[in-house]
Design a protein around this motif. Structure first.
Motif, PDB file in Angstrom:
ATOM      1  N   ILE A 112       0.830  -1.209   0.000  1.00 11.75           N
ATOM      2  CA  ILE A 112       0.000   0.000   0.000  1.00 11.75           C
ATOM      3  C   ILE A 112       0.863   1.257   0.000  1.00 11.75           C
ATOM      4  CG2 ILE A 112      -1.636   1.356   1.371  1.00 11.75           C
ATOM      5  CD1 ILE A 112      -2.886  -1.320   2.259  1.00 11.75           C
ATOM      6  N   ILE A 113       1.884   1.311   0.876  1.00 11.18           N
ATOM      7  CA  ILE A 113       2.701   2.534   0.930  1.00 11.18           C
ATOM      8  C   ILE A 113       3.558   2.678  -0.330  1.00 11.18           C
ATOM      9  CG2 ILE A 113       2.752   2.605   3.449  1.00 11.18           C
ATOM     10  CD1 ILE A 113       5.589   1.508   3.358  1.00 11.18           C
ATOM     11  N   SER A 114       3.927   1.565  -0.953  1.00 10.99           N
ATOM     12  CA  SER A 114       4.683   1.641  -2.208  1.00 10.99           C
ATOM     13  C   SER A 114       3.824   2.238  -3.315  1.00 10.99           C
ATOM     14  CB  SER A 114       5.179   0.252  -2.623  1.00 10.99           C
ATOM     15  OG  SER A 114       6.064  -0.292  -1.673  1.00 10.99           O
ATOM     16  N   ILE A 115       2.582   1.782  -3.390  1.00  9.27           N
ATOM     17  CA  ILE A 115       1.669   2.296  -4.416  1.00  9.27           C
ATOM     18  C   ILE A 115       1.339   3.765  -4.159  1.00  9.27           C
ATOM     19  CG2 ILE A 115      -0.669   2.102  -5.350  1.00  9.27           C
ATOM     20  CD1 ILE A 115      -0.470  -0.922  -4.889  1.00  9.27           C
ATOM     21  N   LEU A 116       1.101   4.111  -2.901  1.00 13.63           N
ATOM     22  CA  LEU A 116       0.789   5.501  -2.566  1.00 13.63           C
ATOM     23  C   LEU A 116       1.975   6.418  -2.865  1.00 13.63           C
ATOM     24  CD1 LEU A 116      -1.199   5.122   0.789  1.00 13.63           C
ATOM     25  CD2 LEU A 116      -2.099   5.679  -1.478  1.00 13.63           C
ATOM     26  N   GLY A 182       6.043   1.233 -11.335  1.00 19.69           N
ATOM     27  CA  GLY A 182       5.485   1.254  -9.981  1.00 19.69           C
ATOM     28  C   GLY A 182       5.265  -0.144  -9.440  1.00 19.69           C
ATOM     29  N   ILE A 183       4.775  -1.045 -10.286  1.00 21.16           N
ATOM     30  CA  ILE A 183       4.570  -2.435  -9.854  1.00 21.16           C
ATOM     31  C   ILE A 183       5.903  -3.095  -9.545  1.00 21.16           C
ATOM     32  CG2 ILE A 183       3.829  -4.722 -10.641  1.00 21.16           C
ATOM     33  CD1 ILE A 183       1.599  -3.325 -12.227  1.00 21.16           C
ATOM     34  N   ALA A 184       6.904  -2.845 -10.393  1.00 18.05           N
ATOM     35  CA  ALA A 184       8.225  -3.450 -10.193  1.00 18.05           C
ATOM     36  C   ALA A 184       8.812  -3.036  -8.842  1.00 18.05           C
ATOM     37  CB  ALA A 184       9.164  -3.048 -11.330  1.00 18.05           C
ATOM     38  N   ILE A 185       8.734  -1.741  -8.517  1.00 19.33           N
ATOM     39  CA  ILE A 185       9.279  -1.264  -7.247  1.00 19.33           C
ATOM     40  C   ILE A 185       8.480  -1.812  -6.067  1.00 19.33           C
ATOM     41  CG2 ILE A 185       9.662   0.788  -5.823  1.00 19.33           C
ATOM     42  CD1 ILE A 185      11.757   0.371  -7.973  1.00 19.33           C
ATOM     43  N   PHE A 222      12.773   7.201 -10.299  1.00 24.75           N
ATOM     44  CA  PHE A 222      12.655   6.342 -11.472  1.00 24.75           C
ATOM     45  C   PHE A 222      11.611   5.242 -11.301  1.00 24.75           C
ATOM     46  CE2 PHE A 222      16.646   8.422 -12.506  1.00 24.75           C
ATOM     47  CZ  PHE A 222      16.379   8.771 -13.818  1.00 24.75           C
ATOM     48  N   SER A 223      11.054   5.122 -10.097  1.00 23.73           N
ATOM     49  CA  SER A 223       9.899   4.234  -9.953  1.00 23.73           C
ATOM     50  C   SER A 223       8.658   4.871 -10.557  1.00 23.73           C
ATOM     51  CB  SER A 223       9.649   3.918  -8.474  1.00 23.73           C
ATOM     52  OG  SER A 223       9.153   5.063  -7.784  1.00 23.73           O
ATOM     53  N   THR A 224       8.740   6.184 -10.843  1.00 24.57           N
ATOM     54  CA  THR A 224       7.592   6.892 -11.427  1.00 24.57           C
ATOM     55  C   THR A 224       7.717   7.058 -12.931  1.00 24.57           C
ATOM     56  OG1 THR A 224       8.589   9.109 -11.266  1.00 24.57           O
ATOM     57  CG2 THR A 224       7.475   8.273  -9.310  1.00 24.57           C
ATOM     58  N   GLN A 225       8.804   6.595 -13.524  1.00 20.74           N
ATOM     59  CA  GLN A 225       9.075   6.875 -14.929  1.00 20.74           C
ATOM     60  C   GLN A 225       8.779   5.673 -15.830  1.00 20.74           C
ATOM     61  OE1 GLN A 225      10.562  10.284 -15.942  1.00 20.74           O
ATOM     62  NE2 GLN A 225       9.224  10.275 -14.157  1.00 20.74           N
ATOM     63  N   TYR A 229      14.352   1.494 -15.554  1.00 19.40           N
ATOM     64  CA  TYR A 229      15.186   1.482 -14.353  1.00 19.40           C
ATOM     65  C   TYR A 229      14.517   0.763 -13.178  1.00 19.40           C
ATOM     66  CZ  TYR A 229      17.865   4.827 -17.053  1.00 19.40           C
ATOM     67  OH  TYR A 229      18.598   5.430 -18.047  1.00 19.40           O
ATOM     68  N   GLY A 230      13.212   0.944 -13.003  1.00 19.62           N
ATOM     69  CA  GLY A 230      12.512   0.239 -11.931  1.00 19.62           C
ATOM     70  C   GLY A 230      12.531  -1.263 -12.146  1.00 19.62           C
ATOM     71  N   LEU A 231      12.281  -1.689 -13.389  1.00 22.73           N
ATOM     72  CA  LEU A 231      12.316  -3.111 -13.712  1.00 22.73           C
ATOM     73  C   LEU A 231      13.720  -3.674 -13.533  1.00 22.73           C
ATOM     74  CD1 LEU A 231      10.816  -5.590 -14.824  1.00 22.73           C
ATOM     75  CD2 LEU A 231      11.390  -4.794 -17.125  1.00 22.73           C
ATOM     76  N   GLN A 232      14.733  -2.894 -13.912  1.00 24.73           N
ATOM     77  CA  GLN A 232      16.115  -3.331 -13.731  1.00 24.73           C
ATOM     78  C   GLN A 232      16.433  -3.551 -12.251  1.00 24.73           C
ATOM     79  OE1 GLN A 232      19.187  -0.449 -13.678  1.00 24.73           O
ATOM     80  NE2 GLN A 232      20.561  -1.623 -15.000  1.00 24.73           N
ATOM     81  N   MET A 233      15.956  -2.653 -11.388  1.00 27.61           N
ATOM     82  CA  MET A 233      16.195  -2.825  -9.963  1.00 27.61           C
ATOM     83  C   MET A 233      15.577  -4.120  -9.448  1.00 27.61           C
ATOM     84  SD  MET A 233      15.998   0.956  -8.175  1.00 27.61           S
ATOM     85  CE  MET A 233      14.816   1.773  -9.246  1.00 27.61           C
TER      86      MET A 233
END
Length: 561
Positions: A112-116, A182-185, A222-225, A229-233
């Motif tokens: 929840i906090i990740s999505i928010l 966002g889902i990846a992070i 980069f979790s918002t882009q 980069y998020g998928l790579q992490m």
């Protein structure tokens, strides 16, 4: 519980790639250069730089090399697969089991906090040019061209393929790309929470660590882009978790995940190399020190190398090796190594990098001190088993510096976002683990410190986001474009030249009859083109209607009757 047959790890993934190499080799041997050019361009003729594709990318030399490359990979893979079939590990069981964890209340809270967090920050940033470029010039193409056209490193191939698959449900591939990140992070933060249980039993401490990681500027940014980069992490940390666990228990299921996540990480971004060498080296060094080779691990390394060469096969045969190794963003500086090192020092590269990671501002030595703190504590407590994980920080830092010097190329800060996450993740779980063991009564104080760090980062991020992601004011740039009148495009046919791609979304609000490309198509009512490319326009038939930023809007001249 799910079971995986041992044969899968050697043959399921490998046979798919082997078939791809054989099919490619056969096609390039059977069809002529001209036939392949015609087929590729007919698939989707309006791709980026289509006007110079056969002269700068898919040349006759590229075609010839593609034949050799495909057959070489196929033969190498066939030999490797035959070798593996006779050298399967001697295990008690031919089936590996692993759990699919049920999400508990703590993990649900993290989700929840990740999505928010993702929603709050991505709402504060207009679309950047890099996001738009990636969406309109790669994700919107047929999958063949998404996987094979590589004019710029902005094609984060695996990420864009996933986004491409979502195009059936949305026309806004920037938004869908942001959702993927966002889902990846969010998934990554849950996995970090689970993995940290090895060191920390207190769930509140682990949640506090996740909150700090979510507020790191490059990670949050980069979790918002709509970029890879998020998928790579996520893929990088899956690789890290599994190679770490393999060293502990030698279960081959971890090698499966290590191989697949590593290959997909490379396929997302070639700069994954910096991180991958950093997490792979400690085990190799340990084998050399112990003088005892782990053949399964060595095979996994070769499998990764071969698989990466295969997934990049479409790029190599259609865009050429030069598109990856010799494009202007990765080509080495034409200077001596001494001069290169001097340039790094004079460029204040690490001052900027540490400022992104630690908010050290004009004082890079503060960033260096923060970087050295966990390592120094690790030296003091070097006999404690948990200190071994600090080698990943040292290895990642050294591999990054050595590769950068060897290549004589300074990478963009955003290519190091995964290193930022690695440092903070390992440092915090290591220090938290020590506190839980040796100073348990200070746990509450430690949690308050972590939350204070997170609050400080969040406060700073309000000023830095989104400007420091790309080092230009994304919002102000977009406001100028949004304020431009678009009503006169209503119901009209609009051609947007390649480099004016950022007009796509504003114009699409007025008309859906839009085409992009490098070859000017005059069967349209309006042309949008960069000012430095106006020589492409026939001024006898077209006149400038308006100007905005670096672009010009041209309309047809009225014929005199």
């Amino acid at each position: 519980m799910i079971k995986i047959n041992q044969g899968f790890k050697y043959f399921g993934f490998g046979y798919i790639l082997l078939f791809i190499t054989f099919f490619s080799a056969l096609a390039f041997s059977y069809f002529s250069y001209e036939e392949i050019v015609q087929w590729y361009q007919n698939t989707y003729p309006h791709f980026y730089k289509n006007d110079e594709w056969t002269s700068a990318f898919f040349t006759i030399e590229t075609y010839s090399f593609g034949q050799k490359y495909s057959w070489s990979l196929f033969i190498l893979g066939l030999i490797f697969m035959l070798f593996m079939s006779n050298k399967q590990p001697n295990e008690k069981s031919k089936t590996t089991y692993f759990n699919i964890y049920k999400t508990n209340k703590y993990e649900l809270f993290i989700l929840i906090i990740s999505i928010l967090s993702w929603w709050f920050w991505q709402e504060r940033a207009a679309y950047s040019t890099d996001e738009i470029f990636s969406a309109v010039h790669f994700s919107s193409y047929p999958i063949l061209q998404t996987a094979s056209h590589y004019p710029l490193p902005n094609n984060h191939i695996f990420f864009n393929i996933i986004n491409n698959l979502l195009s059936f449900s949305t026309s806004n591939l920037v938004l869908s790309g942001r959702i993927i990140s966002g889902i990846a992070i969010s998934v990554l933060m849950i996995k970090i929470f689970r993995f940290s249980y090895i060191y920390i039993k207190n769930p509140i401490v682990r949640i506090s660590i996740v909150i700090v990681l979510l507020t790191l500027f490059p990670v949050m940014g980069f979790s918002t882009q709509a970029r890879g980069y998020g998928l790579q992490m996520l893929l990088g940390f899956i690789a890290l978790f599994n190679i770490y666990q393999y060293q502990i228990n030698r279960r081959h299921i971890h090698l499966i995940y290590f191989v697949i996540s590593s290959v997909l990480g490379f396929w997302t971004l070639p700069s994954f190399l910096y991180f991958w060498i950093g997490i792979s080296s400690p085990f190799i060094i340990k084998m050399l020190i112990d003088k005892k080779l782990d053949y399964a691990y060595i095979k996994a390394i070769f499998q990764i190398i071969w698989s990466v060469l295969v997934v990049y096969l479409p790029v190599v045969v259609f865009s050429g090796w030069r598109s990856i190794l010799k494009n202007k963003y990765v080509v080495s500086e034409d200077v001596s190594y001494g001069k290169f090192l001097s340039n790094i020092w004079n460029s204040d590269y690490f001052k900027g990098l540490f400022n992104e990671w630690f908010v050290s501002g004009e004082y890079p030595f503060l960033g260096l001190i923060i970087f050295l703190i966990p390592i120094a504590i690790g030296v003091l407590y070097r006999k404690h088993p948990t200190s071994k994980i600090l080698w990943y920080i040292i290895s990642a830092a050294l591999s990054f510096i050595l590769i950068m010097i060897f290549m004589k190329k300074i990478p963009f800060y955003r290519n190091m976002v995964i290193h930022c996450l690695l440092f903070w993740f390992i440092s915090l779980i290591y220090l938290s683990g020590l506190i839980e063991i040796y100073a348990k009564k200070f746990i509450i104080v430690w949690v308050c410190m972590l939350l204070s760090i997170s609050a400080f980062f969040t406060y700073e991020n309000l000023d830095r986001f989104p400007f420091l992601l790309y080092y230009y004011d994304v919002n102000n740039w977009n406001e100028s474009l949004q304020e431009t009148e678009m009503d006169f495009f209503d119901g009209k046919k609009v051609f947007i030249e390649d480099e004016s791609f950022y007009w796509y979304f504003p114009v699409s609000q007025a008309t859906t009859d839009i085409r992009l490309g490098g070859i000017i198509n005059e069967d349209f009512d309006f042309l949008i083109i960069e000012r430095d490319r106006q020589a492409k326009i026939d001024t006898n038939s077209w006149e400038v209607d308006s100007k905005m930023l670096e672009s010009q809007v041209w309309k047809r001249k009225h014929k005199n009757h």
